[in-house]
Every structure is written in structure tokens, then in C-alpha cells.
Design a protein around this motif. Structure first.
Motif, mmCIF file in Angstrom:
data_model
loop_
_atom_site.group_PDB
_atom_site.id
_atom_site.type_symbol
_atom_site.label_atom_id
_atom_site.label_comp_id
_atom_site.label_asym_id
_atom_site.label_seq_id
_atom_site.Cartn_x
_atom_site.Cartn_y
_atom_site.Cartn_z
ATOM 1 N N MET A 10 0.823 -1.205 0.000
ATOM 2 C CA MET A 10 0.000 0.000 0.000
ATOM 3 C C MET A 10 0.862 1.262 0.000
ATOM 4 S SD MET A 10 -3.342 -0.383 -0.039
ATOM 5 C CE MET A 10 -3.778 -1.933 -0.810
ATOM 6 N N LYS A 38 0.354 6.677 -1.688
ATOM 7 C CA LYS A 38 -0.409 6.609 -2.936
ATOM 8 C C LYS A 38 0.397 7.179 -4.095
ATOM 9 C CE LYS A 38 -4.795 5.400 -2.230
ATOM 10 N NZ LYS A 38 -5.686 4.852 -3.241
ATOM 11 N N THR A 52 -3.976 3.098 -7.848
ATOM 12 C CA THR A 52 -5.432 3.242 -7.869
ATOM 13 C C THR A 52 -5.745 4.728 -7.954
ATOM 14 O OG1 THR A 52 -5.524 3.320 -5.463
ATOM 15 C CG2 THR A 52 -5.948 1.194 -6.496
ATOM 16 N N PRO A 53 -6.699 5.085 -8.779
ATOM 17 C CA PRO A 53 -6.994 6.508 -8.971
ATOM 18 C C PRO A 53 -7.518 7.152 -7.696
ATOM 19 C CG PRO A 53 -8.619 5.129 -10.064
ATOM 20 C CD PRO A 53 -7.538 4.222 -9.589
ATOM 21 N N ASN A 54 -7.285 8.415 -7.576
ATOM 22 C CA ASN A 54 -7.818 9.175 -6.454
ATOM 23 C C ASN A 54 -9.267 9.538 -6.742
ATOM 24 O OD1 ASN A 54 -8.653 11.481 -4.954
ATOM 25 N ND2 ASN A 54 -6.548 11.673 -4.239
ATOM 26 N N THR A 55 -10.138 8.941 -5.956
ATOM 27 C CA THR A 55 -11.565 9.113 -6.254
ATOM 28 C C THR A 55 -12.043 10.544 -6.030
ATOM 29 O OG1 THR A 55 -12.058 8.345 -4.032
ATOM 30 C CG2 THR A 55 -12.192 6.735 -5.791
ATOM 31 N N PHE A 56 -11.396 11.270 -5.119
ATOM 32 C CA PHE A 56 -11.812 12.660 -4.908
ATOM 33 C C PHE A 56 -11.596 13.467 -6.175
ATOM 34 C CE2 PHE A 56 -9.999 11.901 -0.472
ATOM 35 C CZ PHE A 56 -11.121 11.214 -0.101
ATOM 36 N N GLN A 64 -6.521 15.876 1.590
ATOM 37 C CA GLN A 64 -6.012 14.513 1.499
ATOM 38 C C GLN A 64 -6.664 13.563 2.500
ATOM 39 O OE1 GLN A 64 -4.906 14.094 -1.117
ATOM 40 N NE2 GLN A 64 -2.764 14.529 -1.446
ATOM 41 N N THR A 65 -7.784 13.946 3.008
ATOM 42 C CA THR A 65 -8.490 13.031 3.895
ATOM 43 C C THR A 65 -9.939 13.434 3.958
ATOM 44 O OG1 THR A 65 -8.765 12.277 6.156
ATOM 45 C CG2 THR A 65 -7.856 14.450 5.865
ATOM 46 N N LYS A 123 -11.711 -1.979 -1.541
ATOM 47 C CA LYS A 123 -12.536 -0.909 -2.090
ATOM 48 C C LYS A 123 -12.511 0.323 -1.184
ATOM 49 C CE LYS A 123 -17.117 0.052 -3.963
ATOM 50 N NZ LYS A 123 -18.482 -0.446 -4.212
ATOM 51 N N HIS A 180 -10.215 1.134 0.834
ATOM 52 C CA HIS A 180 -8.894 1.733 0.673
ATOM 53 C C HIS A 180 -8.868 2.685 -0.503
ATOM 54 C CE1 HIS A 180 -6.173 -0.773 3.286
ATOM 55 N NE2 HIS A 180 -5.702 0.442 3.370
ATOM 56 N N SER A 181 -9.367 2.182 -1.626
ATOM 57 C CA SER A 181 -9.284 2.987 -2.834
ATOM 58 C C SER A 181 -10.207 4.191 -2.753
ATOM 59 C CB SER A 181 -9.615 2.140 -4.061
ATOM 60 O OG SER A 181 -10.999 1.966 -4.156
ATOM 61 N N GLN A 182 -11.128 4.159 -1.829
ATOM 62 C CA GLN A 182 -11.985 5.322 -1.643
ATOM 63 C C GLN A 182 -11.417 6.261 -0.596
ATOM 64 O OE1 GLN A 182 -16.026 4.246 -1.003
ATOM 65 N NE2 GLN A 182 -16.267 3.699 -3.147
ATOM 66 N N ASN A 183 -10.213 5.959 -0.185
ATOM 67 C CA ASN A 183 -9.523 6.843 0.752
ATOM 68 C C ASN A 183 -10.285 7.099 2.039
ATOM 69 O OD1 ASN A 183 -7.145 7.706 -0.920
ATOM 70 N ND2 ASN A 183 -8.838 8.234 -2.283
ATOM 71 N N ILE A 235 -3.203 -7.580 4.670
ATOM 72 C CA ILE A 235 -3.519 -6.325 3.995
ATOM 73 C C ILE A 235 -3.773 -5.227 5.025
ATOM 74 C CG2 ILE A 235 -6.022 -6.562 3.787
ATOM 75 C CD1 ILE A 235 -5.926 -5.392 1.095
ATOM 76 N N GLU A 277 -1.716 1.748 6.494
ATOM 77 C CA GLU A 277 -1.512 2.577 7.692
ATOM 78 C C GLU A 277 -2.822 3.143 8.222
ATOM 79 O OE1 GLU A 277 0.636 4.444 5.068
ATOM 80 O OE2 GLU A 277 2.021 2.758 5.142
#
Lengths: 321, 321
Positions: A1, A4, A48-52, B59-60, B110, B112-115, B133, B138
Motif C-alpha cells: 500500500m 499513494k 489506484t486513482p484518487n476518487t476525490f 487529502q483526507t 474498495k 482503501h481505494s476510496q480513501n 492487507i 496505515e
DNA sequence: TTGTACGCGTTATCAC
DNA sequence: GTGATAACGCGTACAA
């Protein structure tokens, strides 16, 4: 991971422009050579793309707000399961509003501010406030459970349910029937529609109707009160939950009437005797909801859609022992 | 609602720079005059910030992924209710994984990829894949139900539960006890811990242990098989669900043993007779989970936290009739 | 106190 | 086929 990796990083690593990477990612034409390079990097760094960023750019995310009145109910979780079943690209943001319309209103506003791309409202019981905020928004919206004109909706065929139960109860030849119903102003589909056929079947059979609510404990008390003065040989409740309350009451009074319930097939088999009940497939209803939602979102039909779900009577021990 | 208004639009309307608007929104210093102007505009156009842009920038986001093994369970929905109860600023993204570890793995990826900014996993039953995983990421993570070293976790005091039930069952002076348990490799907390005290209490009382699973129908069949050959005057099940299955079996065999169950206080009062059960407050557990999550997210404690939740025995009709 | 300019990661437009 | 460049909406140094 790790940290990003972005489209920019990939571009640098591959010695190409980020727009090329973007094309690569979105299926545009890329030379075999660069494709290979990027392939490697993507695989290596697990991009993985940044969904935001995507959502910001596309002005829409694939999130659908789902409002559910309660979670501790098989009917609700079956509908959610149905939604899941057909879903591929969307994310459901499930909000439990605890059967509280103030919370429901707040939830809708919150979902709005989170830019969800649509709304699915389970077992809707719309107040005026909610109705108007929904009408003001342009969000694709689908509701379930209440026949609200002007809304895209899926409703259960409660009229038919009542007719079927009415026909069946006549074959039981009861001598005195207790109806445990709910206020039809609170829920017209249940309180009114569901009982039309039943009452007509009872036209020349002695019966008594009590209004209680969806809560099991209240139903138990109401039933106990009624049963203390009078003996019933058949109890029909607006929901299985209510019937279970009545079973408790009867148990404590050492009575053994027969029972018919509605809906949540869950209780039916956990109580003794197993409960005869008119059942709807909430799982299928969930699937239908998602299908309807897609239709509304993608085709924006001019007039509000209306879908009716049928159910069927399942006869179990509670009417044949 | 109309179209969304942006910080830029406000700036134009108010004849100020957008940075001023931004400061206004984030509580920076703004002159009384401009403040008034912006106040008006915000109120009039009903401005809400674009959460994508905010998240992209910061970023969050304030979204916490919640993984739940099933939704049609009071224990789970009570925990979710507990989470809601304390929550103010966060949004829960609830994903039902249907007790399927492949789905669970996919859900974690999923999320994860959605941050999402953290993970709460209810009734965790971690496979090696999932464990690794989670360890690689983190993300602040809290799990519930299983005593996984190295993870921030909240577990139920099943050892104590078994001891209490063990003490109690001795007062019932049973002559032959049926234990309906689950495989401890599937769920050590339940299959093993919960039964230590019980088995020790049964050391000189005749008893039989059957391994079944969490499914009610399977439990019913297993119980029926056991009860057909032998008569029991006390049945103890690993969960209430299992006990209800046993009640069905006994009902069909016209037997009436006493019963003790565990956990999901829901069933306890829907079955007849009401079930004596060792209960945990899953609502409180949910609150504790959220508190722990905040602690983990905001303070990132060096060592994994471990919290134990106690329960208590509730005696009902099923052991006193 | 206010405004300018830039970056967050992505997609889209348009030249090359 | 490729690569600058400009947007999406917001926050924030930094300068004024």
C-alpha cells in the motif's frame, strides 16, 4: 500500500505526459511501447486513482444514499441485500434514521451536501418537510413502501395481501377474531390497505379491532388487555412483530388461538408454533429498487414510475394445529 | 437546491476575493462589513462546500469504513447504533460482507481505494489475507470480537460469561445437559472461551456436546438428532440463535427442557418461553468501538489497544418454569 | 484585513 | 499517438 502513487508519478517514471497516462487508463489509444511501460509501473506500484479528484472533475461520484428506518429488521436488510446483489459500480451510503423523521430530514441534507448521485429511501414515511426538500432537489430518487404520487416508487401489494388473507381466514371458520392493526395515518399501506380484504371477509364473523403500533412490547400489552376480557380463536396482526407480541400475551394468559401475520418472514420460523404469514420477498424488492433507480438516473423518465410487488401466503403451524 | 454555488460565485457576488470567502468559512478574520455581505449570500443561495474538493485538498475525508458480517442481527445493528450515538463529524460507510471472507477482502480494498480515513471491523474473523492487507495499510483500524494480537480490538469477556453460566447451571441441578457448540477453529471466542466455565461446572453432571454452526436450521437438525435418542432437561447453546433452533426441535419432539443462551438479546423475548441468556450490551460495545477508534486515529498509540466488555446473565422463563 | 497565485489529482481540449 | 494546458472547487502561503 505505501504512499499513494498518482498519475503524475507514473508519467514521470514512464517519461511520458500525464495526459498520455490518463488516456491509457481510460482506454484511449496508446502505442504498444508506452502501454507496456505504463503497464509495468501500474502493476509495480499498485496504482489506484484518487476518487476525490475524479469526482471533483466529473462532478459526480458513484455514491447512492440509502435511507433506512431501522437496521434490526429482516425486511430492511433483505432489501439492502437485494440492492447489493445487482450493484456493480455504485457505493451505497447507508444511513439509519431510527424511524425518526427529524433524523431522516437531516440525513437527506447531509447526503445532499456530500454530493451523492441519488437517493433510495426504504419504507418511506414522508413528512411535508421531507417531501418538499426531495421535490426541490434534482437528485434521482426512488422510494419504497408508500404510494406517494409524484415519486418514483415501489410499493407492496397490500390490497391483494388482505384479500388473500381474507379468503383464507374464511376457510378457518373462526368464531371470534382479534385484529391488531396500526394507525392508518401513520402507515396507510399497512393500516388501511392491508385490512380492506380482511374486514370484508369478516363482515359476518364476530371480531374486534385494536389499534397498536409497530413495537412488540406495546402490541403485547394491547393484546393482553383485549384477551383478558374475551376469548379469541384467531389473531391477525398487521405485522409479524405485532403477532409475536400477541403470542406472548396469549402465552402468559394460557390461551392458544391461531395466528396470521404479515411480512417479515424472519419471525415466522423462530417462534413456536411457526407462524402463518403473508410474505413479500424483500430481497426481490431490493433488486427491483436498484433497477428502478438505474432507470430513473440514466433515462430520467418524464413521469413518476410506480411498481407493485406481489407476495404470497405461507401456511404454517400457527393455523393448522 | 438548484445548481450548486461555489466559493468563487460567492466571491464574485460579494466583490471580494475567494480567499476571503474561504477565510470567512473557516473562521478566519474578516471585516464586519464583508462578513455581513457574505452572510447574506450564503444564506440566500444555501451554500454548501464541495466535499470532493475539500477532500482532495486535505487529502483526507471524514469517512470511516465499517465492515459488518451481516445486517440481520441485533448484535450488529446495536453496535452500529452505538457508533452512530457518539458520532458527530464522521460518515460511516457500512459494507455488509455476508460472512464471506472473499467479500470482506474486496470490501477492504474498495474502502482503501476510496480513501476512507479509517476502518472499523465488526465481529472480525480475520483470514491471513485480510490480516496482512490490514497490517500493510496505515489506516487507523479497530476490530471487534476476536482477540487478535497486534490489532486494536474490543472483545467480549466470554471466559467470564462461561463461568457465570457455569455457576448458575449448578443451581438448576440438571440431570442431563445438551451443549450445542460451534467449531472453535471458526470462532475461538465463542467455541472455546465461552464453554470453559460451563464444562468445568459439568464435570460430574452427565452431558453431551454437539458441534453445529451459527445457522438456526442446522442447529435445529443437530438438536433433533441428539434429542431423539436421549432426553435432556437442560440445553445450552453457543448463541441464542442456536438455542432457538433447539427449541424448534424440542417442540416438534414434544419435549420441554430448560434453555440457556448467549448474546443476542433479541431472540430472548420473542420466543416462548422467553429465554434465559447471558447478554452483552452491543450498543455499549459500539460506543466503545467508536471511542477507541478516535483514540487510535488521533493519538496513534504505540501499542495495540485491547478492551474487554463484560456482560451479565438475565434469567427468564426458560429456566424457571 | 484583503487579494494573488498556486497546488491537490484527474480529465478534456487541442495543437503537434 | 502524444503532450502541453486549462479546468473542477477549495485552501493557503505570501504579498500587499
Amino acid at each position: 500500500m505505501n504512499k499513494k502513487i498518482t498519475i503524475n508519478d507514473i508519467a514521470t517514471l514512464a517519461n511520458v505526459a500525464k495526459s498520455t497516462v490518463s488516456r491509457y487508463l481510460n482506454g484511449g489509444s496508446v502505442s504498444v511501447h508506452t502501454r507496456a511501460k505504463i503497464d509495468d509501473i501500474v502493476a509495480k506500484y499498485n496504482y489506484t486513482p484518487n476518487t476525490f479528484a475524479q469526482s471533483l472533475k466529473q462532478q459526480t461520484n458513484h455514491t447512492i444514499g440509502v435511507i433506512v428506518p431501522r437496521l434490526d429488521s429482516i425486511a430492511q436488510s433483505d432489501m439492502l441485500r437485494g440492492l447489493d446483489e445487482l450493484n456493480k459500480d455504485d457505493t451505497f451510503l447507508i444511513i439509519n434514521v431510527y424511524q425518526d423523521s427529524a433524523r431522516e430530514l437531516a440525513a437527506i441534507e447531509k447526503l445532499h451536501s456530500q454530493n451523492v448521485s441519488g437517493l433510495i429511501i426504504l419504507t418511506a414515511n414522508l413528512t411535508d418537510d421531507i417531501r418538499s426538500i426531495l421535490e426541490a432537489s434534482e437528485l434521482p430518487t426512488v422510494i419504497q413502501g408508500q404510494d406517494e404520487p409524484g415519486f418514483n416508487r415501489i410499493i407492496m401489494n397490500d390490497i391483494n395481501a388482505g384479500n388473500v388473507v381474507g379468503d383464507y381466514l374464511k376457510t378457518l371458520a373462526p368464531r371470534n377474531v382479534l385484529l391488531l392493526n396500526v394507525d392508518d395515518r401513520l402507515d396507510r399501506a399497512v393500516g388501511h390497505d392491508r385490512f380492506v380484504g380482511i374486514k370484508s371477509a369478516l363482515s359476518d364473523i364476530p371480531h374486534k379491532e385494536i389499534i397498536t403500533d409497530f413495537n412488540m412490547t406495546d402490541a403485547k400489552e394491547a393484546a393482553k388487555l383485549a384477551m383478558a376480557n374475551e376469548t379469541f380463536d384467531l389473531v391477525i396482526g398487521a405485522t409479524d412483530r405485532i403477532v409475536v407480541g400477541a403470542m406472548q400475551a396469549a402465552f402468559s394468559l394460557k390461551q392458544q388461538p391461531r395466528y396470521i401475520g404479515f411480512g417479515q418472514s424472519f419471525f415466522s420460523e423462530t417462534v413456536s408454533p411457526n407462524l402463518t404469514s403473508f410474505e413479500f420477498s424483500y430481497f426481490e424488492t431490493g433488486k427491483a429498487l436498484y433497477r428502478l433507480f438505474l432507470k430513473v438516473r440514466d433515462n430520467t423518465p418524464a413521469k413518476a414510475q410506480r411498481i407493485v410487488i406481489d407476495g404470497h401466503l405461507v401456511i404454517r403451524d400457527s393455523t393448522i394445529l
